[in-house]
Structures are given as C-alpha cells and as structure tokens.
Design an enzyme around this catalytic site. Structure first.
Site, PDB file in Angstrom:
ATOM      1  N   SER A 114      -4.381   1.402 -10.881  1.00  0.00           N
ATOM      2  CA  SER A 114      -3.379   0.447 -10.417  1.00  0.00           C
ATOM      3  C   SER A 114      -4.005  -0.941 -10.321  1.00  0.00           C
ATOM      4  O   SER A 114      -4.922  -1.171  -9.510  1.00  0.00           O
ATOM      5  CB  SER A 114      -2.843   0.852  -9.047  1.00  0.00           C
ATOM      6  OG  SER A 114      -2.157  -0.250  -8.490  1.00  0.00           O
ATOM      7  N   HIS A 133      -1.529   1.165 -14.648  1.00  0.00           N
ATOM      8  CA  HIS A 133      -0.423   1.197 -13.688  1.00  0.00           C
ATOM      9  C   HIS A 133      -0.158  -0.214 -13.151  1.00  0.00           C
ATOM     10  O   HIS A 133      -1.026  -0.845 -12.552  1.00  0.00           O
ATOM     11  CB  HIS A 133      -0.788   2.138 -12.538  1.00  0.00           C
ATOM     12  CG  HIS A 133       0.328   2.406 -11.585  1.00  0.00           C
ATOM     13  ND1 HIS A 133       1.319   3.328 -11.842  1.00  0.00           N
ATOM     14  CD2 HIS A 133       0.617   1.884 -10.366  1.00  0.00           C
ATOM     15  CE1 HIS A 133       2.165   3.370 -10.823  1.00  0.00           C
ATOM     16  NE2 HIS A 133       1.768   2.485  -9.910  1.00  0.00           N
ATOM     17  N   ASP A 175       2.129  -2.434 -10.711  1.00  0.00           N
ATOM     18  CA  ASP A 175       3.014  -2.362  -9.552  1.00  0.00           C
ATOM     19  C   ASP A 175       3.858  -3.626  -9.418  1.00  0.00           C
ATOM     20  O   ASP A 175       3.342  -4.694  -9.091  1.00  0.00           O
ATOM     21  CB  ASP A 175       2.188  -2.154  -8.278  1.00  0.00           C
ATOM     22  CG  ASP A 175       1.678  -0.729  -8.155  1.00  0.00           C
ATOM     23  OD1 ASP A 175       2.498   0.200  -8.269  1.00  0.00           O
ATOM     24  OD2 ASP A 175       0.462  -0.551  -7.963  1.00  0.00           O
ATOM     25  N   MET A 200       6.650  -5.587  -7.423  1.00  0.00           N
ATOM     26  CA  MET A 200       7.275  -5.606  -6.085  1.00  0.00           C
ATOM     27  C   MET A 200       8.043  -6.899  -5.875  1.00  0.00           C
ATOM     28  O   MET A 200       7.566  -7.975  -6.279  1.00  0.00           O
ATOM     29  CB  MET A 200       6.184  -5.519  -5.015  1.00  0.00           C
ATOM     30  CG  MET A 200       5.288  -4.312  -5.159  1.00  0.00           C
ATOM     31  SD  MET A 200       4.072  -4.281  -3.842  1.00  0.00           S
ATOM     32  CE  MET A 200       3.087  -2.877  -4.347  1.00  0.00           C
ATOM     33  N   HIS A 248       5.595   0.492 -12.628  1.00  0.00           N
ATOM     34  CA  HIS A 248       6.215   1.074 -11.427  1.00  0.00           C
ATOM     35  C   HIS A 248       7.050  -0.006 -10.743  1.00  0.00           C
ATOM     36  O   HIS A 248       6.515  -0.945 -10.165  1.00  0.00           O
ATOM     37  CB  HIS A 248       5.083   1.581 -10.514  1.00  0.00           C
ATOM     38  CG  HIS A 248       5.543   2.113  -9.195  1.00  0.00           C
ATOM     39  ND1 HIS A 248       4.676   2.368  -8.151  1.00  0.00           N
ATOM     40  CD2 HIS A 248       6.788   2.458  -8.739  1.00  0.00           C
ATOM     41  CE1 HIS A 248       5.352   2.839  -7.118  1.00  0.00           C
ATOM     42  NE2 HIS A 248       6.636   2.885  -7.438  1.00  0.00           N
ATOM     43  N   MET A 267       9.130  -1.391  -7.936  1.00  0.00           N
ATOM     44  CA  MET A 267       9.493  -1.282  -6.516  1.00  0.00           C
ATOM     45  C   MET A 267      10.365  -2.493  -6.202  1.00  0.00           C
ATOM     46  O   MET A 267       9.972  -3.413  -5.490  1.00  0.00           O
ATOM     47  CB  MET A 267       8.221  -1.250  -5.658  1.00  0.00           C
ATOM     48  CG  MET A 267       7.465   0.065  -5.790  1.00  0.00           C
ATOM     49  SD  MET A 267       5.752  -0.054  -5.272  1.00  0.00           S
ATOM     50  CE  MET A 267       5.035  -0.735  -6.755  1.00  0.00           C
ATOM     51  N   MET A 297       5.039   9.650  -4.263  1.00  0.00           N
ATOM     52  CA  MET A 297       4.233   8.672  -3.531  1.00  0.00           C
ATOM     53  C   MET A 297       3.468   9.377  -2.403  1.00  0.00           C
ATOM     54  O   MET A 297       4.036  10.175  -1.657  1.00  0.00           O
ATOM     55  CB  MET A 297       5.120   7.586  -2.905  1.00  0.00           C
ATOM     56  CG  MET A 297       5.880   6.702  -3.868  1.00  0.00           C
ATOM     57  SD  MET A 297       4.859   5.750  -5.022  1.00  0.00           S
ATOM     58  CE  MET A 297       3.863   4.741  -3.920  1.00  0.00           C
ATOM     59  N   ASP A 309       1.026   8.799  -6.858  1.00  0.00           N
ATOM     60  CA  ASP A 309       0.612   7.410  -6.604  1.00  0.00           C
ATOM     61  C   ASP A 309       0.420   7.164  -5.110  1.00  0.00           C
ATOM     62  O   ASP A 309       1.355   7.330  -4.332  1.00  0.00           O
ATOM     63  CB  ASP A 309       1.715   6.485  -7.157  1.00  0.00           C
ATOM     64  CG  ASP A 309       1.390   5.007  -7.011  1.00  0.00           C
ATOM     65  OD1 ASP A 309       0.223   4.668  -6.731  1.00  0.00           O
ATOM     66  OD2 ASP A 309       2.320   4.195  -7.194  1.00  0.00           O
TER      67      ASP A 309
HETATM   68  C1  DX5 Z   1       1.630   1.279  -3.572  1.00  0.00           C
HETATM   69  C2  DX5 Z   1       1.439   1.191  -5.071  1.00  0.00           C
HETATM   70  C3  DX5 Z   1       0.268   1.976  -5.536  1.00  0.00           C
HETATM   71  C4  DX5 Z   1      -1.058   1.482  -4.993  1.00  0.00           C
HETATM   72  C5  DX5 Z   1      -2.077   2.575  -5.091  1.00  0.00           C
HETATM   73  O1  DX5 Z   1       2.714   0.495  -3.225  1.00  0.00           O
HETATM   74  O2  DX5 Z   1       2.585   1.665  -5.740  1.00  0.00           O
HETATM   75  O3  DX5 Z   1       0.240   2.030  -6.952  1.00  0.00           O
HETATM   76  O4  DX5 Z   1      -1.540   0.359  -5.677  1.00  0.00           O
HETATM   77  O5  DX5 Z   1      -3.261   2.137  -4.488  1.00  0.00           O
HETATM   78  P1  DX5 Z   1      -4.279   3.152  -3.807  1.00  0.00           P
HETATM   79  O6  DX5 Z   1      -4.771   4.066  -4.875  1.00  0.00           O
HETATM   80  O7  DX5 Z   1      -5.352   2.258  -3.263  1.00  0.00           O
HETATM   81  O8  DX5 Z   1      -3.527   3.890  -2.733  1.00  0.00           O
HETATM   82 ZN    ZN Z   2       2.428   2.220  -7.918  1.00  0.00          ZN
END
Ligand code: DX5
Ligand code: ZN
Length: 220
Positions: A8, A33, A35, A37, A66, A68, A137, A173
């Site tokens: 990630s 990956h 993220d 947001m 991903h 969010m 998650m 994740d």
């Molecule tokens: C959380 C993200 C994850 C996060 C994972 O909101 O969707 O992808 O970056 O990070 P670690 O592996 O540090 O929990």
């Molecule tokens: Zn993620």
C-alpha cells in the site's frame, strides 16, 4: 502458491512516489495498492485519478485501486482511463453497485467489493456471482499502521466458505504482518495488502520476502 503481495503506497513517501513505485517490482511485489480517500467516506484524504495516471508510468505491475470514497460511480471511468487494473469499492458507499461492476468489466478489468470489519460477509450475497474478488478490512479505512482487529481473521474462513466453488479471490487489507499472514493463507487468502510492515521496514525488499516466506510455511 504463495499469497500475492500488494504494497500500500499510503505508507510511501508522497513527495517521492515515482521513485517508491518504480522499486516495487524489484522488491518482489505483485500488485500496487493505491488507497483513494475523499475525507468523507473515511477520515483522511489522499489522491485521485491524476496520481494513478502519474504512477502508471513508473511500473508495469497491476494497479490495485481501493476506493474509499462516497458514490464511487462518479469516478470509475476516470480511474479506468488513468490506468487502474483492479478496482475495489465499498458497497455501502454506492447507489450503483451493479453499474460499477459492469463498467469495470466492460473495460476488461477486475472488480471487487470491500467489507469493513463490522460488515457481514452475507451482506454481499447479491453480488458474489458478479465480482472477481472480495477484500476484507482488518482495520477501519483511513490510515496505515492501525492495530489489526483480531475478529476479522475468522471472516476469511467465512468468506472462503461463502465463495465455495466460485472463482472469486480473497484479498485482505489492514494490519497484515509476518505475525498473521500464515494463518490468513491457511484460511484461504490470495492477496495480502501491506503498508507499514513493508514501507516501515529498514529493508522493504526483505519485508516482502518475509511475508511471502511466512505464508509459504503453511504449504510446506
Ligand atoms: C487503510 C488502507 C490500507 C492501509 C494498510 O485505510 O486501506 O490499505 O494502507 O496499511 P497497513 O498495512 O499499515 O495496515
Ligand atoms: Zn487499502
């Protein structure tokens, strides 16, 4: 076969993202990956399609995006045009789950639904025959390096049973490390996302190797 690793980039240096992403293939990563947001669906902001387009130039690895964000249907075309290969999103954030799945498939890409720690596996029964993967998650969306919620481990087995003979992959994740990846694999995990365990390590290449090694131990 060992679990695929999808680092990630939320845990990478945002000011040097190109350099970080270009190293991932050599480090042994399988996917990247990303993220996304929006500060509404979860309490943090990251980036949108322009960042996906920018990092696309720095790796040939599949981009595992991903989302969010609220109403992801507004931006699916943009993320596909930017170079996303896999798109995962949260069904509760969308009013057009089936349309999103169709759009991604029409582009020849893979799509999956994401289940927050408090959302039951059975809640996606309507969509299980339409998706390529389901992501569980292990933390609530928002930040890297949060504490793994142990109750989410059992959901891998529930999801595996629920999937049955279907060709649906299981991704996990949040909070993945060498301490839990072996059990995850044993329960049926196919793809592990990891942020802080990889990017927070002194040697990220060794960290990826350690994750793959730990998961392989289960299979002997
Ligand atoms: C959380 C993200 C994850 C996060 C994972 O909101 O969707 O992808 O970056 O990070 P670690 O592996 O540090 O929990
Ligand atoms: Zn993620």
């Amino acid at each position: 076969m060992s679990v695929k690793i999808s680092p990630s980039i939320l845990s990478a240096d945002f000011a040097n993202m190109g350099a970080a992403v270009s190293k991932l293939a050599d480090w042994g990563a399988d996917w990247v990956h990303c993220d996304v947001m929006d500060g509404i669906f979860c309490p943090n902001f990251t980036f949108g399609p322009p960042m996906i387009k920018a990092i696309r130039k720095h790796t040939t690895l599949p981009l595992d995006v991903h989302l969010m964000i609220t109403k992801p249907e507004r931006y699916i075309d943009k993320f596909l045009e930017a170079g996303a290969d896999i798109i995962t999103f949260h069904a509760e954030a969308s009013e057009s789950v089936e349309e999103i799945i169709d759009t991604v498939h029409r582009h020849g890409k893979k799509v999956g639904l994401v289940l927050n720690p408090n959302i039951e596996v059975s809640s996606i029964s309507k969509y299980i025959d339409m998706v390529d993967l389901v992501m569980l998650m292990g933390v609530y969306p928002g930040f890297s390096a949060q504490k793994f919620i142990p109750e989410t481990m059992e959901k891998i087995s529930q999801l595996k049973d629920f999937i049955g003979e279907r060709a649906v992959q299981i991704e996990f994740d949040g909070g993945v490390s060498v301490d839990n990846i072996a059990e995850m694999e044993q329960r049926g995990l196919n793809i592990a996302v990891s942020g802080s365990f990889i990017f927070g390590a002194n040697d990220p290449k060794e960290a990826i190797k350690a994750l793959k090694f730990a998961s392989k131990l289960v299979n002997g």
